[in-house]
Design a protein around this motif. Structure first.
Motif, mmCIF file in Angstrom:
data_model
loop_
_atom_site.group_PDB
_atom_site.id
_atom_site.type_symbol
_atom_site.label_atom_id
_atom_site.label_comp_id
_atom_site.label_asym_id
_atom_site.label_seq_id
_atom_site.Cartn_x
_atom_site.Cartn_y
_atom_site.Cartn_z
ATOM 1 N N ARG A 45 0.820 -1.216 0.000
ATOM 2 C CA ARG A 45 0.000 0.000 0.000
ATOM 3 C C ARG A 45 0.849 1.258 0.000
ATOM 4 O O ARG A 45 1.953 1.281 0.523
ATOM 5 C CB ARG A 45 -0.919 0.025 1.229
ATOM 6 C CG ARG A 45 -1.922 -1.073 1.257
ATOM 7 C CD ARG A 45 -2.950 -0.855 0.198
ATOM 8 N NE ARG A 45 -3.985 -1.888 0.299
ATOM 9 C CZ ARG A 45 -5.124 -1.804 -0.298
ATOM 10 N NH1 ARG A 45 -5.419 -0.775 -1.033
ATOM 11 N NH2 ARG A 45 -6.004 -2.774 -0.189
ATOM 12 N N LYS A 46 0.294 2.321 -0.579
ATOM 13 C CA LYS A 46 0.949 3.619 -0.534
ATOM 14 C C LYS A 46 0.166 4.601 0.339
ATOM 15 O O LYS A 46 0.686 5.628 0.722
ATOM 16 C CB LYS A 46 1.079 4.198 -1.938
ATOM 17 C CG LYS A 46 2.124 3.505 -2.765
ATOM 18 C CD LYS A 46 2.471 4.381 -3.927
ATOM 19 C CE LYS A 46 3.897 4.311 -4.264
ATOM 20 N NZ LYS A 46 4.845 5.166 -3.853
ATOM 21 N N ASN A 47 -1.078 4.267 0.654
ATOM 22 C CA ASN A 47 -1.900 5.121 1.492
ATOM 23 C C ASN A 47 -1.538 4.881 2.954
ATOM 24 O O ASN A 47 -1.547 3.750 3.424
ATOM 25 C CB ASN A 47 -3.377 4.806 1.242
ATOM 26 C CG ASN A 47 -4.293 5.801 1.900
ATOM 27 O OD1 ASN A 47 -3.980 6.361 2.931
ATOM 28 N ND2 ASN A 47 -5.433 6.013 1.272
ATOM 29 N N MET A 79 -0.351 15.356 7.523
ATOM 30 C CA MET A 79 -0.162 15.107 6.093
ATOM 31 C C MET A 79 -1.343 15.636 5.287
ATOM 32 O O MET A 79 -1.162 16.220 4.219
ATOM 33 C CB MET A 79 0.023 13.612 5.832
ATOM 34 C CG MET A 79 1.367 13.076 6.228
ATOM 35 S SD MET A 79 1.504 11.311 5.939
ATOM 36 C CE MET A 79 1.225 11.207 4.195
ATOM 37 N N GLN A 80 -2.550 15.437 5.785
ATOM 38 C CA GLN A 80 -3.733 15.898 5.065
ATOM 39 C C GLN A 80 -3.784 17.418 5.015
ATOM 40 O O GLN A 80 -4.140 17.997 3.988
ATOM 41 C CB GLN A 80 -5.009 15.345 5.730
ATOM 42 C CG GLN A 80 -6.279 15.701 5.021
ATOM 43 C CD GLN A 80 -6.370 15.090 3.641
ATOM 44 O OE1 GLN A 80 -5.832 14.028 3.363
ATOM 45 N NE2 GLN A 80 -7.044 15.784 2.751
ATOM 46 N N ILE A 133 2.193 7.952 1.102
ATOM 47 C CA ILE A 133 3.334 7.740 2.002
ATOM 48 C C ILE A 133 4.600 8.433 1.487
ATOM 49 O O ILE A 133 5.497 8.764 2.270
ATOM 50 C CB ILE A 133 3.568 6.230 2.227
ATOM 51 C CG1 ILE A 133 4.487 5.968 3.427
ATOM 52 C CG2 ILE A 133 4.149 5.565 1.004
ATOM 53 C CD1 ILE A 133 3.851 6.257 4.726
ATOM 54 N N ASP A 134 4.679 8.703 0.191
ATOM 55 C CA ASP A 134 5.855 9.381 -0.355
ATOM 56 C C ASP A 134 5.962 10.819 0.127
ATOM 57 O O ASP A 134 7.044 11.383 0.167
ATOM 58 C CB ASP A 134 5.836 9.324 -1.876
ATOM 59 C CG ASP A 134 5.990 7.910 -2.403
ATOM 60 O OD1 ASP A 134 6.626 7.092 -1.709
ATOM 61 O OD2 ASP A 134 5.472 7.620 -3.492
ATOM 62 N N SER A 177 8.255 12.015 3.602
ATOM 63 C CA SER A 177 9.640 12.476 3.677
ATOM 64 C C SER A 177 9.736 13.993 3.587
ATOM 65 O O SER A 177 10.752 14.566 3.967
ATOM 66 C CB SER A 177 10.462 11.843 2.552
ATOM 67 O OG SER A 177 9.966 12.253 1.298
ATOM 68 N N LYS A 178 8.678 14.647 3.128
ATOM 69 C CA LYS A 178 8.678 16.107 3.033
ATOM 70 C C LYS A 178 8.325 16.784 4.365
ATOM 71 O O LYS A 178 8.516 17.975 4.493
ATOM 72 C CB LYS A 178 7.708 16.563 1.958
ATOM 73 C CG LYS A 178 8.087 16.078 0.575
ATOM 74 C CD LYS A 178 7.045 16.468 -0.432
ATOM 75 C CE LYS A 178 7.350 15.861 -1.788
ATOM 76 N NZ LYS A 178 6.279 16.109 -2.743
ATOM 77 N N LEU A 179 7.785 16.025 5.328
ATOM 78 C CA LEU A 179 7.454 16.586 6.633
ATOM 79 C C LEU A 179 8.738 16.772 7.424
ATOM 80 O O LEU A 179 9.447 15.825 7.707
ATOM 81 C CB LEU A 179 6.510 15.665 7.395
ATOM 82 C CG LEU A 179 5.061 15.645 6.983
ATOM 83 C CD1 LEU A 179 4.301 14.623 7.811
ATOM 84 C CD2 LEU A 179 4.434 16.996 7.178
#
Length: 102
Positions: free
Chosen positions: A27-29, A85-86, A94-95, A98-100
């Motif tokens: 999963r990516k979510n 994230m939202q 999930i990608d 890494s920006k957080l």
């Protein structure tokens, strides 16, 4: 009353763990990944409860309570992460994690 054999309980726990593991890997979510982690934790809990029942010990139940505590902490942190994230990225991919940066 007929007891369920320990091997059947461990097979069930293994199947649940594998289903959760596949969910984490594929999963990516982020929400689905957290749900898959919960399935994996529940599989471990089933294994502990089954082993404790087969050996007539309360240790499996104690470990399951500790697993539930860990799962509750994971849910609290995971949902806080999902909300961030939202808000920032308007996505639960999930990608984007890494920006957080703190």
């Amino acid at each position: 009353m007929i007891a369920i054999p320990l091997s059947h309980i461990l097979i069930l726990a293994s199947i649940l763990f594998v289903i959760g593991f596949i969910g984490v890997i594929t999963r990516k979510n982020t929400l689905f990944i957290l749900m898959s982690l919960e399935v994996m934790l529940n599989a471990v809990g089933v294994a502990f409860i089954g082993a404790g029942s087969a050996w007539q010990q309360a240790d499996g139940q104690v470990m399951f309570i500790l697993i539930l505590t860990l799962a509750a902490a994971e849910v609290a942190l995971g949902l806080a992460l999902l909300i961030q994230m939202q808000r920032r990225f308007k996505s639960l991919d999930i990608d984007n994690l890494s920006k957080l940066k703190g």
